[in-house]
Scaffold this motif. Structure first.
Motif, short mmCIF file in Angstrom:
data_model
loop_
_atom_site.label_atom_id
_atom_site.label_comp_id
_atom_site.label_asym_id
_atom_site.label_seq_id
_atom_site.Cartn_x
_atom_site.Cartn_y
_atom_site.Cartn_z
N PHE A 168 0.82 -1.21 0.00
CA PHE A 168 0.00 0.00 0.00
C PHE A 168 0.86 1.26 0.00
CE2 PHE A 168 -2.62 -3.38 1.67
CZ PHE A 168 -3.84 -3.17 1.04
N LYS A 169 2.13 1.12 -0.39
CA LYS A 169 3.00 2.29 -0.49
C LYS A 169 2.45 3.26 -1.52
CE LYS A 169 7.59 0.66 0.93
NZ LYS A 169 8.98 0.40 0.48
N GLY A 170 2.41 4.52 -1.13
CA GLY A 170 1.91 5.54 -2.05
C GLY A 170 0.40 5.64 -2.08
N LEU A 171 -0.28 4.91 -1.17
CA LEU A 171 -1.74 4.90 -1.21
C LEU A 171 -2.34 6.27 -0.86
CD1 LEU A 171 -4.38 3.38 -1.56
CD2 LEU A 171 -4.22 2.62 0.83
N TRP A 172 -1.75 6.96 0.14
CA TRP A 172 -2.31 8.24 0.54
C TRP A 172 -2.21 9.29 -0.55
CZ3 TRP A 172 -5.90 8.78 3.83
CH2 TRP A 172 -5.99 7.92 4.92
N PRO A 173 -1.03 9.46 -1.19
CA PRO A 173 -1.02 10.41 -2.31
C PRO A 173 -1.93 9.95 -3.44
CG PRO A 173 1.07 9.21 -2.19
CD PRO A 173 0.32 8.95 -0.91
N ASN A 174 -2.12 8.63 -3.53
CA ASN A 174 -3.01 8.13 -4.57
C ASN A 174 -4.47 8.44 -4.25
OD1 ASN A 174 -2.75 6.72 -7.11
ND2 ASN A 174 -4.07 5.17 -6.21
N TYR A 175 -4.84 8.38 -2.96
CA TYR A 175 -6.18 8.79 -2.57
C TYR A 175 -6.41 10.25 -2.96
CZ TYR A 175 -7.62 4.78 0.29
OH TYR A 175 -8.02 3.55 0.73
N ILE A 176 -5.42 11.09 -2.62
CA ILE A 176 -5.54 12.51 -2.92
C ILE A 176 -5.62 12.74 -4.42
CG2 ILE A 176 -4.39 14.76 -2.70
CD1 ILE A 176 -3.07 13.68 -0.14
N LYS A 177 -4.98 11.85 -5.18
CA LYS A 177 -5.00 11.94 -6.64
C LYS A 177 -6.29 11.38 -7.21
CE LYS A 177 -3.77 8.73 -9.15
NZ LYS A 177 -3.26 7.62 -9.95
N VAL A 178 -6.72 10.23 -6.68
CA VAL A 178 -7.87 9.53 -7.25
C VAL A 178 -9.17 10.30 -7.04
CG1 VAL A 178 -9.40 7.56 -6.83
CG2 VAL A 178 -6.99 7.18 -7.28
N VAL A 179 -9.34 10.89 -5.87
CA VAL A 179 -10.59 11.59 -5.58
C VAL A 179 -10.91 12.64 -6.64
CG1 VAL A 179 -11.74 13.17 -3.98
CG2 VAL A 179 -10.59 11.13 -3.11
#
Length: 320
Positions: free
Chosen positions: A284-295
């Protein structure tokens, strides 16, 4: 819901407009979050190195060492990939939905798409769209990851030629299997959740037409859809990206602080070694920036697609 005859086929004009709308939706949405997309990939493949430790720290590090242009590195390649990918994906989902709805009508049903049917149509659309443009995603991943120290590729064509020369033609399809597996829940849930949420909202405001839904309401539906799909499929995205980097000499620099460059034998080996060497959290590395990106990304893509279709005079509802 239209008549069965209308569900059977669309005019070439409508198909062309749908492709244009889908392509623009993909390009606009990805460019809007390009720095976060690059940060996510860098975090996914850095191994035990601690160069990128968080969203803000990672963005500041990229900006300081590579400037604004560095934050958007690989976005041109990404858009070249995502524009046709998004166009094919939206059109395929639309047509699969029409075919399914038409089949239901022919068999005495009301033709309404259920969440499960939307999931199936979305999964099919995701597989076709991803497979049609996968080599571009592979090349984009390499271009995005390289920095000033590991710069090896000068552009899309140069990277493609070098990868084929050094690693063989099949290298352009590294990570394809986990991508296929991952795209089923990811794209499937994106379409399923988005369309179902809109349906729920419309039922709440009984009597309203879909055109009455505000942009903010559609953005909210898209945000929930993107977050749901990404959470389920993210570990497969990490494996896919690592397999794409496997065998690349430039990856050694990325893993230098971790002590080694990793070469994986396949999807299962990548899963097992990643968990063994770095723990389950590594999936799950990079998941938080990905959340911020995906939303914003998924939300912008859906809304842009529907707004463009409305402007061009094509029917608004994706699954109508």
């Amino acid at each position: 819901m239209g008549e069965p005859s209308k569900a059977k086929s669309l005019s070439w004009s409508s198909i062309g407009k749908s492709l244009i709308a889908g392509g623009l939706a993909g390009g606009v949405s990805r460019t809007a979050v390009a720095p976060l997309e690059r940060l996510k990939i860098l975090m996914q493949v850095q191994g035990n190195a601690k160069v990128y430790t968080g969203v803000w720290q990672g963005l500041v590090h990229m900006s300081k060492h590579e400037g604004i242009r560095g934050m958007f590195k690989g976005n041109g390649t990404n858009c070249i990939r995502i524009v046709p990918n998004s166009a094919v994906k939206f059109l395929t989902y639309e047509q699969l939905s029409r075919r399914i709805s038409h089949h239901l009508q022919e068999n005495g049903g009301d033709g309404q798409m259920t969440p499960l049917l939307r999931l199936a149509a979305g999964a099919g659309a995701g597989i076709i769209g991803m497979s049609a443009t996968y080599p571009l995603d592979m090349v984009r991943g390499r271009l995005t990851v390289q920095d000033a120290k590991t710069r090896q590729y000068r552009g899309i064509l140069h990277a493609t030629r070098l990868i084929v020369k050094e690693e063989g033609l099949i290298a352009l399809w590294k990570g394809w299997l986990p991508s296929v597996i991952g795209v089923i829940p990811y794209v499937g849930l994106n379409f399923c959740v988005y369309e179902t949420l809109k349906e729920v909202v419309l039922k709440f405001y009984d009597g309203r037409d879909e055109r009455d839904l505000s942009v903010m309401t559609r953005l909210a539906c898209g945000a929930v859809a993107g977050t749901t799909g990404q959470t389920v499929a993210y570990p497969l995205d990490v494996v896919r990206r690592r397999l794409q980097m496997s065998g690349w000499a430039g990856a050694q620099a990325l893993h230098a602080e971790g002590g080694h460059a990793v070469i994986y034998k396949g999807m299962t080996d990548c899963f097992m070694r990643t968990v063994k060497e770095e723990g389950v959290k590594a999936l799950f590395k990079g998941l938080w920036p990905n959340y911020i990106k995906v939303v914003p990304s998924i939300a912008i893509a859906f809304v842009t697609y529907e707004q463009m279709k409305e402007l061009m005079g094509v029917e608004l509802r994706i699954s109508s």
